[in-house]
Design an enzyme around this catalytic site. Sequence first.
Site, PDB file in Angstrom:
ATOM      1  CE  LYS A 105      -1.790   2.998   2.007  1.00  0.00           C
ATOM      2  NZ  LYS A 105      -1.825   4.403   1.730  1.00  0.00           N
TER       3      LYS A 105
ATOM      4  CD  GLU B 114      12.140   4.090   9.194  1.00  0.00           C
ATOM      5  OE1 GLU B 114      12.073   5.012  10.364  1.00  0.00           O
ATOM      6  OE2 GLU B 114      12.006   4.046   8.190  1.00  0.00           O
TER       7      GLU B 114
ATOM      8  CB  CYS C 291      12.914   8.290   9.000  1.00  0.00           C
ATOM      9  SG  CYS C 291      11.281   8.019   8.327  1.00  0.00           S
TER      10      CYS C 291
ATOM     11  CD  GLU D  37       9.843  12.201  12.436  1.00  0.00           C
ATOM     12  OE1 GLU D  37      10.685  11.455  11.570  1.00  0.00           O
ATOM     13  OE2 GLU D  37       8.659  11.822  12.515  1.00  0.00           O
TER      14      GLU D  37
END
Length: 474
Positions: A167, A242, A276, A378
Site C-alpha cells: 500500500k 520504522e 526519517c 519530529e
Amino acid sequence: MREGDIHGGTVSGETIRVVNPATGGLVGEVSAGGKDAVAAAVETAEAAQAGWAKRDPRERGKILGAGAQAIRAHLDALSALLTAEQGKPLHEARNEIQGCANVLEYYHSVSGSIRGECMPLSSYGLAYVLKEPVGVCGAIIPWNMPVLIYAWKVCPALVAGNSVVVKPASSTPLTTIRIAEIMEAAGLPHGVLQVVTGYGDAAGAALAATPSLGHLSFTGDTKTGGGISQAAGRNSVPVTLELGGSDAMIVCRDADLHAAAAGAVAGRFYNCGQTCTAVKRVIVDASVKEQFTRILCEKAAGITVGDGSRPGVGMGPMNNAQARDGICGMMDTCLSAGEGTLLCGGGIPDGAHYEKGLFYAPTVVADLPDDSLLLNSEVFGPVLPVISSDSLDDAIRIANSTRYGLGASVWTNDIKTAMISSSQIDAGVVWVNQHLKLPPDVPFGGMKASGTGRENGSGAFEPYLRSKTVLVKS
C-alpha cells in the site's frame, strides 16, 4: 496518465489525484481502494503464494536481479516520474531509483543464504529445522522515500518465498506502481506482488487489520505506527515498525567544521528535510559554536530552492500541504513565543514562482529552550535547530533526551571520542563523520519510540521465515 489498481483490487469509482508539489499540476490519478480492494489483493496473493514458495531461493533472487537491470534501463523515466509526484530534485530522484535497484541486487546476492539446519541428536535421533515462508505479507510505504523503502520491504519478503501486498502513500503511488510492473515484466509471477492504492485510513487500515497476514511492515510517524501495531496485534500478526526520529548530530571541538557544516546541510536539507534519519538537531561544542554556525548558515543560504525538474535546484518543495502546514505551524508557535534566534530562512521564499508550490526556505534556528517544540517533536521539513553543549557528556545527554532513537552522528577526529559516543548514544544507527547514507548490507531500525525490528542486511529475512522442527527417531 491515469493509473488504476493494476496489481490488486478493483478500480473503485473514487479516485485520488496525484499532484506535483512544485507546480500544483496533475501528474496522474489512481483509484481510492479500501477494504474490498485489499481483500481482493490478499486473495490473489494467497493464490500465487504456493507456486512462488516452491521455487528455490536463488531462482527467486535471480528474478530480483533481472528486475534491478530493468529498473536501471528505465532510470530516466522513473526519475522524472518520482520528481513529479514527490517533489525532490531530479538528481535525488535518480539516486533513489538507483538505490532501489541496489537493494534488489543485494537480495539477489544473498538469496542463497536461506537454509535450514540438520543435526544428529543422540537422545532423539535426527533433527532438522526447515525455514518456510510465513505467507502473504503486507507493506505500508511512506511518501518521503517511496521507492527505496518499497525495496527494503518487498525484497526480503519475496526472496524468502512470500507474496506481498503493498500500500503506497496516496500522494506518491505512481513510481511504485511502475516499478512493480517492471519487476513483473522481468519475471516475477503474476499475483505475487500486489499494489493497492488508497488512503491510509481506508486501504492502509484494512491491510493492517487483515488477519491472514504472515507479517506486516510499516514506515511512518510514531502515532500512526502505534495504531498499526494495535490493529495487527489483535490478529497476532507480527510487525516491523520504522517510525519517527529526531536524529542528533554531535559536533566536537576537534571536528573539521567545514566538513561538519557540509554534512549538516546535506543531512538536513536533502529531500527537503523529509527523511526519517535526517539531521534534526545539531549539538555543537560551545567553544566552536559561533564559527560552525556561521559556516552552516553560509552553506544553507546557498541552496537553490525550486522545481526539482529544473537544472541547478538543490532543494525542492515539501511533498504535501499537510506537511508544510505542520512546519509553518511549528515555526509560528516558536517564533511568536520568542523562542530561539532565527539565523536564516524561516518561511516561504519570496517570488511569484513559489506561490503555486509547497516550498519552504532552508532554515536554521539557535538558542532554543529545552522544552521547545522544535527539539521535542519530529520536525519533518527543512528546519535545523543548533544547540550548544559544554562537553561530550553533555552532548550525549542532549542527544538522548528525546523519546526517539533512530539515528545519530558524531563528528570528531579522535577515534576514542567516536567509539565512546557510538556506544553511549541511544540510536539504531550511529554514523561517524557522515550522516544519512545507508547501504542495504547493514541492519536499519530504531530504539524507543522510533520503532521495533530491523530492515536490510541478511537478518531482514528472519521476519519473513518461520522455523519448523522435525525430529526423526533413530
